[in-house]
Design a protein around this motif. Structure first.
Motif, PDB file in Angstrom:
ATOM      1  N   SER A 225       0.810  -1.096   0.063  1.00 32.67           N
ATOM      2  CA  SER A 225      -0.051  -0.102  -0.172  1.00 32.67           C
ATOM      3  C   SER A 225       0.965   1.403   0.113  1.00 32.67           C
TER       4      SER A 225
ATOM      5  N   ASN B 290       1.150   4.278  -3.089  1.00 36.24           N
ATOM      6  CA  ASN B 290       0.779   5.700  -2.633  1.00 36.24           C
ATOM      7  C   ASN B 290       1.839   6.595  -2.653  1.00 36.24           C
TER       8      ASN B 290
ATOM      9  N   TYR C 178      -3.467   9.823   1.649  1.00 35.07           N
ATOM     10  CA  TYR C 178      -2.578   8.718   1.978  1.00 35.07           C
ATOM     11  C   TYR C 178      -1.004   9.348   1.456  1.00 35.07           C
ATOM     12  N   SER C 179      -0.936   9.921   0.160  1.00 31.93           N
ATOM     13  CA  SER C 179       0.533  10.193  -0.391  1.00 31.93           C
ATOM     14  C   SER C 179       1.032  11.217   0.356  1.00 31.93           C
TER      15      SER C 179
END
Length: 343
Positions: free
Chosen positions: A25, A29, A326-327
């Motif tokens: 994940s 991201n 998220y990033s």
């Protein structure tokens, strides 16, 4: 110029599989326009490889049997890059317990997350309790069981526990994450079985009074001035939030924000930051609480210094609910690690 970041995954703990999913994940991201990313896989037997294949194979575990790694060249392909920061997505022992953090410190490499002492203490549930008692943090009553004492006279230990704690009670390895080895006992027979199970994972066992509680978690981010995201609530598919309920049973639900009053949510956020600072955390941690369903009293459950980063994990989801993508979260964590190392 792009910064070079090593993302470590896998490892030798019982949480190897969860680490791979979290790392996948993160890799999907992270902003590759800002960073040159080097995924570094650690096998269960401790071999390190720089992995250059598909991210999906990290998640599935196929990265270790990728055709390249079957070749003599692949078997020797150890990590030898110079990097600007290390992002250890290594849950549990040999990753979350200060070992990787110590290695990075020796190499003078910025490392995402808390440092050596904080990581070691937070990984050890018993020593987390010992330290936080000094700061007046409310915690469930408990008994500590050492393996050698239990082997010498287990009946005396059982008697000691039953005199101090009522049923039900939770039995936990002191150094383990993702609820691995944790059981709930409603009787003497279940207590003995639970201690036997927990001793497979650690030589120190924590036995806690069971609280009829809601499980509320808080994502904390920052170095000297940490901030807390909106708290989330776990509604487990089983009697408690064990490994299967966390990662395999889709009936478990995450409620963000937790179904509590705004006043209670703010009080829990403040307590999470207090705990974070008391343990000298940096970068990130997820601080977990139990809210008694009858009295509404708040008890600390545990602190995770490398919380899950899977697509269903609470830490990134709580920050997403607080307006941080998220990033951007990954970007900020790398920046915090570099700032801490330079400071």
């Amino acid at each position: 110029m792009k910064k070079k970041v090593a993302v470590l995954f896998g490892g030798q703990s019982t949480e190897h599989e969860v680490s791979r999913v979290s790392a996948a994940s993160v890799l999907r991201n992270i902003d590759v326009a800002k960073y040159d990313v080097y995924p570094i896989g650690i096998t269960k037997d401790g071999k390190w490889f720089e992995y250059t294949g598909a991210i999906d194979k990290i998640e599935s575990g196929e990265w270790e049997i990728d055709e390249f790694y079957k070749t003599p060249e692949g078997q020797k392909f150890l990590f030898n890059k110079e990097v600007d920061a290390v992002f250890p997505v290594l849950h549990g022992l040999y990753g979350e317990d200060g070992t990787i953090q110590g290695l990075c410190k020796l190499l003078n490499l910025p490392c995402v997350g808390p440092g050596v002492m904080s990581s070691a203490v937070c990984m050890d549930k018993i020593y987390t309790k010992y330290l936080l008692e000094r700061f007046g943090v409310k915690q469930a009553e408990y008994v500590v069981v050492n393996a050698y004492e239990y082997k010498e006279d287990y009946k005396q230990i059982i008697d000691k526990i039953e005199k101090k704690l009522p049923y039900p009670m939770f039995i936990k390895p002191s150094n383990s994450g993702s609820s691995v080895g944790i059981t709930k006992a409603h009787s003497t027979q279940e207590l003995i079985a639970g201690l036997t199970e927990a001793l497979k994972y650690d030589r120190k066992i924590l036995v806690e009074r069971g609280i009829n509680a809601r499980e509320v978690e808080v994502a904390v981010l920052g170095n000297d001035y940490p901030k807390a995201a909106v708290p989330g609530e776990i509604i487990p598919a089983k009697e408690f939030y064990d490994y299967e309920a966390k990662y395999q049973n889709e009936a478990s639900k995450l409620l963000i924000p937790a179904a509590l009053s705004n006043e209670k949510l703010e009080a829990i956020k403040d307590e999470a930051v207090k705990v974070y600072r008391a343990l000298d955390c940096a970068g990130m941690a997820r601080v977990d609480f139990l809210v008694d369903k009858d009295t509404q009293e708040v008890y600390l459950n545990e602190v995770n210094t490398i919380p899950g980063f899977t697509k269903i994990s609470m830490y990134p989801k709580m920050w997403q609910a607080s307006g941080k993508a998220y990033s951007n979260l990954i970007d900020e964590l790398i920046g915090l690690a570099i700032d801490r190392n330079n400071g």
